[in-house]
Scaffold this motif. Structure first.
Motif, PDB file in Angstrom:
ATOM      1  N   PHE A 195       0.837  -1.209   0.000  1.00 29.11           N
ATOM      2  CA  PHE A 195       0.000   0.000   0.000  1.00 29.11           C
ATOM      3  C   PHE A 195       0.867   1.253   0.000  1.00 29.11           C
ATOM      4  O   PHE A 195       1.839   1.351   0.753  1.00 29.11           O
TER       5      PHE A 195
ATOM      6  N   GLU B  86      11.501  -1.977   7.397  1.00 28.16           N
ATOM      7  CA  GLU B  86      11.753  -3.275   8.017  1.00 28.16           C
ATOM      8  C   GLU B  86      10.517  -3.805   8.763  1.00 28.16           C
ATOM      9  O   GLU B  86      10.326  -5.024   8.873  1.00 28.16           O
ATOM     10  N   PHE B  87       9.700  -2.878   9.240  1.00 33.01           N
ATOM     11  CA  PHE B  87       8.560  -3.238  10.094  1.00 33.01           C
ATOM     12  C   PHE B  87       7.643  -4.280   9.446  1.00 33.01           C
ATOM     13  O   PHE B  87       7.222  -5.246  10.077  1.00 33.01           O
ATOM     14  N   ILE B  88       7.371  -4.080   8.146  1.00 32.13           N
ATOM     15  CA  ILE B  88       6.471  -5.010   7.454  1.00 32.13           C
ATOM     16  C   ILE B  88       7.063  -6.416   7.452  1.00 32.13           C
ATOM     17  O   ILE B  88       6.369  -7.412   7.663  1.00 32.13           O
TER      18      ILE B  88
ATOM     19  N   ARG C 215       8.520   0.662   1.506  1.00 33.69           N
ATOM     20  CA  ARG C 215       7.786  -0.141   2.498  1.00 33.69           C
ATOM     21  C   ARG C 215       6.760  -1.052   1.802  1.00 33.69           C
ATOM     22  O   ARG C 215       6.609  -2.218   2.148  1.00 33.69           O
TER      23      ARG C 215
ATOM     24  N   MET D 226       9.968  -4.795  17.973  1.00 28.02           N
ATOM     25  CA  MET D 226       9.671  -3.520  17.281  1.00 28.02           C
ATOM     26  C   MET D 226       8.423  -2.863  17.863  1.00 28.02           C
ATOM     27  O   MET D 226       8.378  -1.654  18.014  1.00 28.02           O
TER      28      MET D 226
ATOM     29  N   ILE E  39       8.155   0.803  19.317  1.00 23.65           N
ATOM     30  CA  ILE E  39       7.179   1.808  18.860  1.00 23.65           C
ATOM     31  C   ILE E  39       6.399   2.340  20.059  1.00 23.65           C
ATOM     32  O   ILE E  39       6.215   3.552  20.219  1.00 23.65           O
TER      33      ILE E  39
ATOM     34  N   SER F 233      -4.056  -1.720   7.732  1.00 25.08           N
ATOM     35  CA  SER F 233      -4.135  -1.941   6.280  1.00 25.08           C
ATOM     36  C   SER F 233      -3.020  -2.844   5.791  1.00 25.08           C
ATOM     37  O   SER F 233      -3.233  -3.745   4.985  1.00 25.08           O
ATOM     38  N   VAL F 234      -1.806  -2.592   6.284  1.00 25.07           N
ATOM     39  CA  VAL F 234      -0.674  -3.344   5.750  1.00 25.07           C
ATOM     40  C   VAL F 234      -0.579  -4.741   6.343  1.00 25.07           C
ATOM     41  O   VAL F 234       0.285  -5.524   5.951  1.00 25.07           O
TER      42      VAL F 234
END
Lengths: 229, 404
Positions: free
Chosen positions: A91, A109-111, A158, B1, B5, B300-301
């Motif tokens: 997205f 990196e988070f994804i 991303r 992570m 956050i 969403s992701v």
């Protein structure tokens, strides 16, 4: 070429059967092949966003079907959709929507962390993607320390980090100036050409429309034209 | 992570988080201080009562416990003394004659509890000899000296060396009267007890009771307050025909106050935490609503609901974990300081004396309480985070990513 996205008579009605019924999508049938660079255009209220939301697994249809690859996305429940989105769809949002407390590297990196990829793979892919979008020197910058164009390039990196089947970009250039728009389109076109990443945009922006190799026009929830260049 | 956050999000709006952290710290600090003062007050009250008249363990005949009649003396006193001498937990003991009677002067007569003591033995089990405000502790008057409380002396309008008359019943029910001269006037922190208790020499009172040499009560002091229950238990086993009671059994109101106080302290902390919870809920709700777009993007992701929920909960716990220990530390430092320096409440001393409380309060809090409070803060934070986290889950990703 094989179809990445297939919709068949896709419908989305609000207040169905009532006097104030709104047909946001009214029988949209569309196929997007792998490696296409497609813009969905049309006036406000034509159904662009609704179409992208259903294809992206963020909204449910009233009728018809949508397939991503071999999966009928319109048949998945909410939990299945979350997992499907994570592994299959990238997205890019109009307002970048990066996590402000993370650096560019961490945002990308988070994804992959959500996908539980090993650290070595995460590190290598993050570096590769940020280099491809021209931000190798901004890896440790937070979004606040970058321009809008740079933030949107991080968002593209991303979106690609999860190795998705396609990238949905909702008005990706709406908040960018001309130079940033041109740079972003160059990067996305290059990724499309070199790595055959499938991009599907919703846009009003003529600069994006000009660069797209296919333009699908919607009006009142229906496709009124579908032009391949 | 997610933890990274959550932690960074805490400091994203430093002022807002700072205000919440400060309110948590202040609330806990104030709560601990108030509780430590209450606890210190109660401990002081208990200690004063134990030191002045109650002692740690009391031994009577079972009949005397039921009916404070003069005839129910401890018959086998040697056996009692032997048991006490052989008990390693016993620090000291003293025998007492205990009567109900009347004390009168020209100003009037009042009901009283007459305690006949051996003044030297009594010094080992009570601190009454240190409470003298006028005269001396059984010194200067040889025949029939009486040691009375300041409040009773004022009511009787008697001064040092003045005469008062004691009236009480003999074994056969006949009334006996005796003239006593005030040898000393004492004042404890408990003006009610001062008004009720008078002390005379056991030998004098027994002479008036036709030469009876018995005692009704043996007051025992253990080496440590924590040994009271075990000592009472072992003495009970050694003296099966006598009533052996700990101070909590003798004076249930004091023991009850002790237990009630602990429960009250927890209730006070819970009320403070409940109030703080509303602040935390409000802050986190604002944080969630302000971050709609970000949360919408995460959903969403492909971030699942459990992770979104966890992130909000962890963020809330972090805020509390910063504020909580600061409050606990401030509380510890304050309690430690005033615990040794004391708080002088002499301004309201008269009111406190009515409740048997000394005017110098030494705040005190058991270490366990600090740990419990920290745990309660974390639990309160987790509970407080549930509503904002649920609100986050209710966001529709497609709408949230476009939120302004």
């Amino acid at each position: 070429m094989s179809a990445v996205i297939r919709t068949n008579n896709l419908q989305k009605y609000y207040n169905p059967g009532e006097p104030l019924e709104v047909r946001a999508l009214d029988g949209v049938t569309l196929e997007i092949e792998r490696g296409e660079f497609t813009a969905i255009v049309g006036p406000s209220g034509s159904g662009k966003t609704t179409l992208l939301n259903i294809i992206g697994g963020l909204d449910h249809q009233t009728g018809g079907t949508a397939h991503i690859g071999d999966t009928e996305i319109t048949a998945l429940n909410d939990n299945q959709l979350i997992d499907f989105r994570l592994h299959n769809i990238g997205f890019v949002f109009q307002a970048y929507n990066l996590i402000p407390v993370l650096t560019a590297k961490e945002n990308v990196e988070f994804i992959m962390l959500l996908q539980k990829r090993p650290k070595a793979e995460r590190d290598a892919r993050t570096e590769e993607l940020l280099t491809e979008v021209g931000l190798a020197d901004k890896m440790n910058n937070r979004p606040m320390e970058m321009s809008g164009g740079q933030q949107q390039r991080v968002a593209v990196a991303r979106a690609l980090a999860s190795k998705p089947q396609f990238v949905l970009a909702d008005e990706p250039t709406a908040n960018l100036d001309s130079q940033s728009t041109a740079d972003l389109l160059d990067i996305m076109a290059e990724l499309n050409q070199k790595e055959h990443v499938t991009f599907l945009f919703s846009t009003h922006d003529q600069r994006v429309i000009d660069r797209a190799r296919r333009v699908v026009t919607l009006e009142d929830g229906k496709i009124i034209s579908d032009v391949r260049k | 992570m997610l933890i990274k956050i959550a932690w960074r999000n805490v400091w994203r709006n430093g002022l807002r988080s700072g205000v919440v952290i400060a309110s948590i710290a202040t609330g806990i600090w104030a709560g601990l201080f108030v509780i430590s003062v209450s606890s210190g007050l109660n401990e002081q009250r208990t200690k004063d009562a134990l030191d002045s008249y109650l002692s740690h363990v009391q031994i009577h005949t079972p009949k005397f416990v039921e009916d404070n009649n003069v005839e129910y003396r401890i018959e086998n006193l040697d056996e009692v003394i032997n048991a006490l001498d052989n008990n390693s937990n016993v620090k000291a003991y003293a025998e007492r004659v205990v009567l109900s009677g009347m004390v009168s002067s020209s100003a009037g007569g009042f009901g009283t509890r007459i305690t006949g003591i051996d003044p030297e033995h009594e010094k080992n089990v009570s601190t009454m000899h240190e409470k003298v405000v006028d005269g001396a502790y059984f010194e200067g008057i040889k025949r029939n000296p009486i040691f009375i409380g300041k409040k009773l002396a004022d009511k009787l309008k008697v001064e040092l060396r003045k005469k008062v008359v004691l009236t009480f019943q003999k074994d056969n029910g006949d009334l006996v009267t005796g003239a006593f001269r005030v040898v000393g006037i004492y004042k404890t922190a408990n003006s009610k007890a001062d008004e009720m208790n008078i002390f005379v020499q056991a030998s004098d009172i027994n002479r008036l009771l036709d030469g009876s040499a018995g005692f009704h009560e043996v007051a025992v002091i253990t080496k440590d307050l924590t040994m009271v229950d075990t000592t009472a238990g072992s003495l009970r086993a050694a003296l099966p025909n006598l009533s052996v009671r700990s101070w909590k059994q003798v004076s249930p109101d004091l023991g009850y106050a002790d237990e009630m106080m602990m429960q009250m302290l927890y209730i006070i902390i819970m009320i403070i935490l409940l109030a703080l919870s509303f602040g935390i809920v409000n802050t986190m709700l604002m944080a969630v609503l302000e971050r709609k777009r970000e949360l919408g993007m995460l959903m969403s992701v492909g971030m699942n609901k459990t992770k979104v929920f966890f992130m909000i909960v962890v963020e809330t716990v972090f805020i509390s974990l910063v504020g909580g220990p600061i409050g606990v530390l401030l509380g510890f430092l304050t309690v430690s300081y005033f615990g040794s320096a004391g708080i002088d409440l002499s301004v309201v001393g008269k009111g406190l004396e009515e409740f048997g409380i000394s005017t110098m309060i030494y705040p005190n809090l058991q270490p366990k309480f600090y740990i419990d409070v920290t745990i309660m803060v974390i639990v309160a934070a987790i509970i407080s985070s549930i509503y904002p986290a649920r609100k986050a889950l209710q966001l529709k990703p497609a709408e949230a990513v476009r939120a302004i």
